[in-house]
Design a protein around this motif. Structure first.
Motif, PDB file in Angstrom:
ATOM      1  N   THR A  89       0.820  -1.210   0.000  1.00 16.75           N
ATOM      2  CA  THR A  89       0.000   0.000   0.000  1.00 16.75           C
ATOM      3  C   THR A  89       0.856   1.263   0.000  1.00 16.75           C
ATOM      4  OG1 THR A  89      -1.670   1.268   1.217  1.00 16.75           O
ATOM      5  CG2 THR A  89      -0.206  -0.105   2.527  1.00 16.75           C
ATOM      6  N   GLN A  90       0.323   2.303  -0.611  1.00 19.76           N
ATOM      7  CA  GLN A  90       0.985   3.611  -0.598  1.00 19.76           C
ATOM      8  C   GLN A  90       0.630   4.408   0.652  1.00 19.76           C
ATOM      9  OE1 GLN A  90       0.336   3.861  -5.326  1.00 19.76           O
ATOM     10  NE2 GLN A  90       0.815   5.854  -4.438  1.00 19.76           N
ATOM     11  N   GLY A  91      -0.197   3.818   1.543  1.00 21.77           N
ATOM     12  CA  GLY A  91      -0.550   4.566   2.751  1.00 21.77           C
ATOM     13  C   GLY A  91      -0.967   3.625   3.861  1.00 21.77           C
ATOM     14  N   GLY A 113       4.061   1.487  -7.008  1.00 19.28           N
ATOM     15  CA  GLY A 113       2.670   1.820  -6.688  1.00 19.28           C
ATOM     16  C   GLY A 113       2.056   2.652  -7.795  1.00 19.28           C
ATOM     17  N   PHE A 114       2.594   3.824  -8.036  1.00 16.68           N
ATOM     18  CA  PHE A 114       2.183   4.682  -9.156  1.00 16.68           C
ATOM     19  C   PHE A 114       0.750   5.182  -9.041  1.00 16.68           C
ATOM     20  CE2 PHE A 114       4.979   1.228 -10.881  1.00 16.68           C
ATOM     21  CZ  PHE A 114       6.154   1.939 -10.784  1.00 16.68           C
ATOM     22  N   GLY A 115       0.139   5.046  -7.866  1.00 14.81           N
ATOM     23  CA  GLY A 115      -1.230   5.527  -7.687  1.00 14.81           C
ATOM     24  C   GLY A 115      -2.237   4.420  -7.448  1.00 14.81           C
ATOM     25  N   CYS A 116      -2.032   3.239  -8.047  1.00 15.83           N
ATOM     26  CA  CYS A 116      -3.041   2.180  -7.879  1.00 15.83           C
ATOM     27  C   CYS A 116      -3.048   1.668  -6.443  1.00 15.83           C
ATOM     28  CB  CYS A 116      -2.833   1.033  -8.862  1.00 15.83           C
ATOM     29  SG  CYS A 116      -1.275   0.153  -8.751  1.00 15.83           S
ATOM     30  N   THR A 144      -8.514   5.756 -11.337  1.00 16.01           N
ATOM     31  CA  THR A 144      -7.902   6.345 -10.137  1.00 16.01           C
ATOM     32  C   THR A 144      -6.668   7.139 -10.511  1.00 16.01           C
ATOM     33  OG1 THR A 144      -7.304   5.849  -7.839  1.00 16.01           O
ATOM     34  CG2 THR A 144      -6.358   4.420  -9.515  1.00 16.01           C
ATOM     35  N   PHE A 145      -5.995   7.634  -9.490  1.00 16.02           N
ATOM     36  CA  PHE A 145      -4.721   8.320  -9.641  1.00 16.02           C
ATOM     37  C   PHE A 145      -3.742   7.405 -10.382  1.00 16.02           C
ATOM     38  CE2 PHE A 145      -6.583   8.791  -5.413  1.00 16.02           C
ATOM     39  CZ  PHE A 145      -6.819  10.142  -5.348  1.00 16.02           C
ATOM     40  N   MET A 146      -3.159   7.896 -11.433  1.00 12.03           N
ATOM     41  CA  MET A 146      -2.033   7.175 -12.051  1.00 12.03           C
ATOM     42  C   MET A 146      -0.992   8.237 -12.356  1.00 12.03           C
ATOM     43  SD  MET A 146      -2.180   4.408 -15.072  1.00 12.03           S
ATOM     44  CE  MET A 146      -0.822   3.898 -16.079  1.00 12.03           C
ATOM     45  N   ARG A 147       0.195   8.001 -11.951  1.00 11.66           N
ATOM     46  CA  ARG A 147       1.293   8.974 -11.894  1.00 11.66           C
ATOM     47  C   ARG A 147       1.007  10.268 -12.656  1.00 11.66           C
ATOM     48  NH1 ARG A 147       7.707   7.715 -12.572  1.00 11.66           N
ATOM     49  NH2 ARG A 147       7.261   6.456 -10.773  1.00 11.66           N
ATOM     50  N   ALA A 148       0.954  11.339 -11.878  1.00  6.22           N
ATOM     51  CA  ALA A 148       0.578  12.654 -12.380  1.00  6.22           C
ATOM     52  C   ALA A 148      -0.793  12.612 -13.057  1.00  6.22           C
ATOM     53  CB  ALA A 148       1.644  13.225 -13.309  1.00  6.22           C
ATOM     54  N   PRO A 149      -1.811  12.192 -12.280  1.00  8.45           N
ATOM     55  CA  PRO A 149      -3.152  12.105 -12.870  1.00  8.45           C
ATOM     56  C   PRO A 149      -3.626  13.490 -13.293  1.00  8.45           C
ATOM     57  CG  PRO A 149      -3.278  11.914 -10.470  1.00  8.45           C
ATOM     58  CD  PRO A 149      -1.813  11.928 -10.835  1.00  8.45           C
ATOM     59  N   GLY A 150      -4.044  13.643 -14.514  1.00 14.05           N
ATOM     60  CA  GLY A 150      -4.457  14.956 -15.016  1.00 14.05           C
ATOM     61  C   GLY A 150      -3.304  15.726 -15.611  1.00 14.05           C
ATOM     62  N   GLY A 207      -0.410   9.389   3.133  1.00 13.79           N
ATOM     63  CA  GLY A 207      -0.201   8.439   2.061  1.00 13.79           C
ATOM     64  C   GLY A 207       0.819   8.983   1.076  1.00 13.79           C
ATOM     65  N   SER A 208       1.553   8.061   0.470  1.00 14.95           N
ATOM     66  CA  SER A 208       2.542   8.482  -0.523  1.00 14.95           C
ATOM     67  C   SER A 208       1.846   8.633  -1.864  1.00 14.95           C
ATOM     68  CB  SER A 208       3.679   7.459  -0.601  1.00 14.95           C
ATOM     69  OG  SER A 208       4.376   7.425   0.615  1.00 14.95           O
ATOM     70  N   GLY A 209       1.188   9.765  -2.028  1.00 12.07           N
ATOM     71  CA  GLY A 209       0.515  10.103  -3.275  1.00 12.07           C
ATOM     72  C   GLY A 209       0.645  11.598  -3.458  1.00 12.07           C
ATOM     73  N   GLY A 210       0.362  12.051  -4.659  1.00  7.81           N
ATOM     74  CA  GLY A 210       0.469  13.481  -4.911  1.00  7.81           C
ATOM     75  C   GLY A 210       1.878  14.016  -4.707  1.00  7.81           C
ATOM     76  N   SER A 211       2.861  13.145  -4.848  1.00  6.74           N
ATOM     77  CA  SER A 211       4.284  13.541  -4.724  1.00  6.74           C
ATOM     78  C   SER A 211       4.571  14.256  -3.406  1.00  6.74           C
ATOM     79  CB  SER A 211       4.696  14.446  -5.894  1.00  6.74           C
ATOM     80  OG  SER A 211       4.520  13.797  -7.123  1.00  6.74           O
ATOM     81  N   GLY A 221       7.871  12.928  -7.155  1.00  2.00           N
ATOM     82  CA  GLY A 221       7.297  11.636  -7.552  1.00  2.00           C
ATOM     83  C   GLY A 221       6.687  11.615  -8.936  1.00  2.00           C
ATOM     84  N   GLU A 222       6.122  12.741  -9.365  1.00  2.00           N
ATOM     85  CA  GLU A 222       5.279  12.650 -10.552  1.00  2.00           C
ATOM     86  C   GLU A 222       5.668  13.566 -11.706  1.00  2.00           C
ATOM     87  OE1 GLU A 222       1.075  11.580  -9.256  1.00  2.00           O
ATOM     88  OE2 GLU A 222       1.946  12.312  -7.411  1.00  2.00           O
ATOM     89  N   ILE A 223       6.446  14.602 -11.442  1.00  2.00           N
ATOM     90  CA  ILE A 223       6.697  15.575 -12.515  1.00  2.00           C
ATOM     91  C   ILE A 223       7.418  14.942 -13.711  1.00  2.00           C
ATOM     92  CG2 ILE A 223       8.870  16.440 -11.503  1.00  2.00           C
ATOM     93  CD1 ILE A 223       8.079  19.226 -12.575  1.00  2.00           C
TER      94      ILE A 223
END
Ligand code: MOS
Length: 737
Positions: free
Chosen positions: A205-207, A236-239, A343-349, A500-504, A701-703
């Motif tokens: 898990t990322q969190g 992880g990459f978001g999933c 869901t979030f996938m590396r740099a979603p959006g 959680g390790s998301g959103g860099s 993490g995502e840029i």
């Protein structure tokens, strides 16, 4: 600061290459039972009947859990947390099917082989109903999502109509990106163990804290009764930023069987029940004066979600902040399909949005007969044009300049299809990279132990990106200890809470907490020594002493020194302990915090076959302070490689008759291999952000993936004269045009 920034080797590197690092599905457990997830074969409808008699009669089978016999959960298994924190899960509470590959049963046996065999003998009869699987047909029913990821659904500034009229050159183009699925090397896996009311989960898990909270809500038990352990994560990459159905199903199966249960997803099960990057269709309208000044911009983004939950790919976020365009409209709409929730996938959006925006800017530059980089500089946003706030730090101009120089951008002829070497068409393209700088409250604990070593911990995670290593470096600098004498622990929800390790956000959130806890422990160590009459440093003024390699030392008389172990021994032998919680301040109210980068790409296109190669990427980043030059470099390499994959290869192909992905395996789901990648020339400005936190760290993490697909699309256009607006850019699209 000594170690922060240094290219320190990964401290977990040896554990990983020798196989000693334990992942979620690798923890040994007495009486372990094995679960296999059974998923739906229709995309929409109901389960009419289930015959489990043959499966149940097979040797070793402990449980066949379906909607008919699964324990009933509070609130029908719907999490009390709002999505995306609490996802809408499939927990066998009813007989409805919302997408193909949705969990419909769990089979548990004494061995994985027995469970697999029994799962195949389960007879499920479905009552199928018409499924909505065609994005184009479903589009007329698109609806506006409510505050996607907490941001505004739509924005408007100035007058778009006026801006259109004052523009002399107009661009009107639609860009599309495909559904993609995260495929970390380690698929999702969970092991659940109940000890009375207490649940322990070994989960990838990322969190860890978020997972404990989400599962507790599902069962209606206190979060303190759930412990989540996740020391190593194979990507992880978001999933893995959400606790999907299999996590709670595993815990349900463990409770029903009274045994610890392991449930690992098979690779094809990564394509449905655990998120995806949705399909996007992005319409851009741009107007500019002859000199390149943007006068109007409109970005309408449509992406798909599922039938059970709204999840939005926030493509317009980049458009809102990147250029100083006075008149702008942006919108997000959602199309419901019978697919698993995206869901979030590396740099979603930002990945998908920057592809469209930076392709459209390139099209505008071509129409204006203007250099694409000059067009970007002409419209450079000196402050955030949507939020009307100053940047916390923006050195994008320097990124452009250094990148252009290293790449040799000035040698780029304006006209497309003008560089040729035999059969090879050569193109040069560029685009902007950007990602917001996020940060949340985080806590850490630091202990100086009687043996003179230190233990520092935080309930954060290491996705494989280097958290163990960089936090050890931060702790070493704060304590004045050598990194070999620091044990940094993470990946356990019983440690002080971290996000959680998301959103860099992990590096930016956790590093200041680690620094502060370790600094406080060091202050206590120094105070103990100075107050101790038996210490060689006794009585020295505090400003004269420092801690060097675990010794309290006088700066003016280096001979006066005292090791931590001796200081602690003389004071009663108890560890020195300090905890710290660091919260975001009001920096987000005052400033707009983003990282930036410039990506330059050379492509070689075979004039007869349309095959595309990327011999060279030059990228320059302004990401605040870099904590470890080596792991940071690797992180950007990973991002750029993924950007190359997104541009040229990656796509989940949907069978719209059945709602299944036809390439749900790593043989047919194409991602780059070493042979696809050549020179990646990566530079960091390494300029601490003065406002984000005490260390100036923004997170990286995502840029790295952002900007790359557009730079490649722009280079392919420059090489061939063919504008491909639909990812991935495969050879047929180049040839067909
Ligand atoms: Mo990131 S897509 O928030 O793991």
């Amino acid at each position: 600061m000594n170690l922060i920034g240094q290219p320190v080797d990964r401290i977990d590197g040896l554990l990983k290459v020798t196989g000693d690092a334990r992942y979620a599905a690798e923890f040994p457990e007495a009486r372990l039972a094995h679960a296999v997830l059974v998923t739906s074969t229709i995309a929409s409808g109901t389960i009419a009947s289930i015959d489990a008699s043959r499966a149940q009669a097979l040797p070793g089978v402990l449980l066949v859990m379906t909607w008919q016999n699964a324990p009933r959960l509070p609130n029908g298994g719907k999490s009390a947390l709002a999505p995306p924190a609490g996802r809408r899960l499939s927990l066998l509470q009813d007989n409805e099917v919302h997408y193909s590959n949705e969990p419909v049963a769990v089979v548990v046996a004494d061995t994985l082989e027995h469970a697999t065999d029994a799962a195949r003998q389960l007879r499920i009869v479905y009552q199928a109903s018409a499924a909505t699987l065609d994005f184009a047909q479903a589009k007329p029913n698109a609806h506006a999502p409510d505050k996607p990821q907490g941001r505004q659904t739509d924005t408007q500034r100035g007058s778009f109509e006026d801006g259109m009229q004052s523009g002399a050159v107009h661009i009107d183009a639609t860009y599309t990106t495909p559904i993609e699925h995260h495929n970390p090397m380690e698929p999702h896996a969970t092991m659940a163990h109940w000890d009375g009311p207490q649940l322990t989960l070994y989960d990838s898990t990322q969190g860890v804290s978020n997972a404990a909270q989400a599962v507790a809500k599902v069962f209606g038990i206190p979060a303190s009764d759930v412990r989540v352990i996740s020391p190593f994560i194979g990507g992880g990459f978001g999933c893995k930023g959400s606790s999907w159905s299999h996590v709670s199903l595993c815990a349900m199966a463990a409770r029903q069987t009274g045994r610890p249960v392991r449930l690992a997803l098979e690779r094809p099960q990564m394509f449905g029940p655990v998120g995806a990057r949705p399909r996007t269709e992005q319409h851009f309208v741009i107007a500019a004066r002859h000199d390149g000044t943007l006068t109007a911009m409109r970005h309408d983004s449509i992406s798909n979600t599922s039938m059970i939950e709204d999840w939005t790919e926030t493509c317009c976020m980049v458009t809102r902040m990147l250029y100083a365009v006075p008149n702008q409209v942006t919108t997000h709409r959602l199309v419901q399909l019978n697919l698993g929730t995206p869901t979030f996938m590396r740099a979603p959006g930002e990945t998908t949005g920057s592809f469209a925006l930076e392709s459209a800017m390139d099209e505008l530059a071509a129409a204006l007969k203007m250099d694409p980089l000059a067009l970007r500089l002409k419209n450079y946003a000196e402050s955030d044009p949507q939020e009307n706030k100053p940047w916390s730090g923006k050195s994008l101009r320097e990124c452009y300049q250094i990148g252009a120089e290293k790449f040799g951008w000035s040698r780029r002829p304006h006209a497309p299809r003008s560089i040729r070497n035999g059969n090879t068409l050569i193109g040069m393209g560029m685009a902007t990279a950007t990602y917001p700088a996020n940060r949340s409250e985080a806590s850490a604990i630091a202990r100086i132990l009687p043996d003179g070593t230190a233990m520092v911990a935080s309930g954060t995670q290491d996705l494989g990106t280097g958290t163990y290593t960089v936090m050890t470096q931060v702790a070493a600098d704060a304590l004045g200890f050598s990194p070999e004498n620091i044990h940094f622990a993470l990946g356990d929800s019983t440690w002080p809470r971290a996000p959680g390790s998301g959103g860099s956000q992990s590096a930016a959130s956790v590093s200041p907490a680690v620094y502060e806890a370790a600094s406080e422990a060091r202050r206590q160590l120094i105070a103990l020594a100075l107050a101790d009459q038996a210490s060689p440093v006794h009585g020295l003024p505090p400003e004269d002493v420092t801690v060097d390699n675990g010794w309290v030392v006088s700066r003016s008389q280096p001979g006066r020194r005292d090791p931590a172990a001796a200081i602690i021994a003389r004071s009663g032998g108890k560890p020195i302990e300090a905890t710290s919680t660091v919260k975001p301040g009001d920096e987000k109210q005052k400033y707009s915090l983003h990282s930036f980068g410039a990506v330059f790409v050379e492509v070689h296109v075979d004039a007869e076959l349309g095959t595309i190669r990327v011999p060279r990427v030059v990228a320059v980043y302004d990401v605040g302070r870099v904590l470890n030059e080596k792991t940071a470099h690797s992180q950007m390499m990973g991002g750029i490689v993924w950007g190359i994959g997104a541009a040229l290869q990656e796509e989940s192909t949907l069978d719209t008759r059945f709602g299944r992905f036809t390439n749900a395996n790593l043989a047919e789901y194409h991602v780059p291999v070493n042979a696809d990648i050549d020179t990646l020339d990566i530079t960091f400005l390494d300029r601490p952000d003065p406002y984000i936190n005490s260390l100036g760290v923004r997170g990286i993490g995502e840029i790295g993936i952002t900007g790359v697909p557009a730079a490649i699309a722009n280079a392919v256009y420059h090489a061939t004269g063919v504008r491909v607006r639909d990812l991935p850019i495969t050879l047929d699209k180049v040839m067909r045009a």
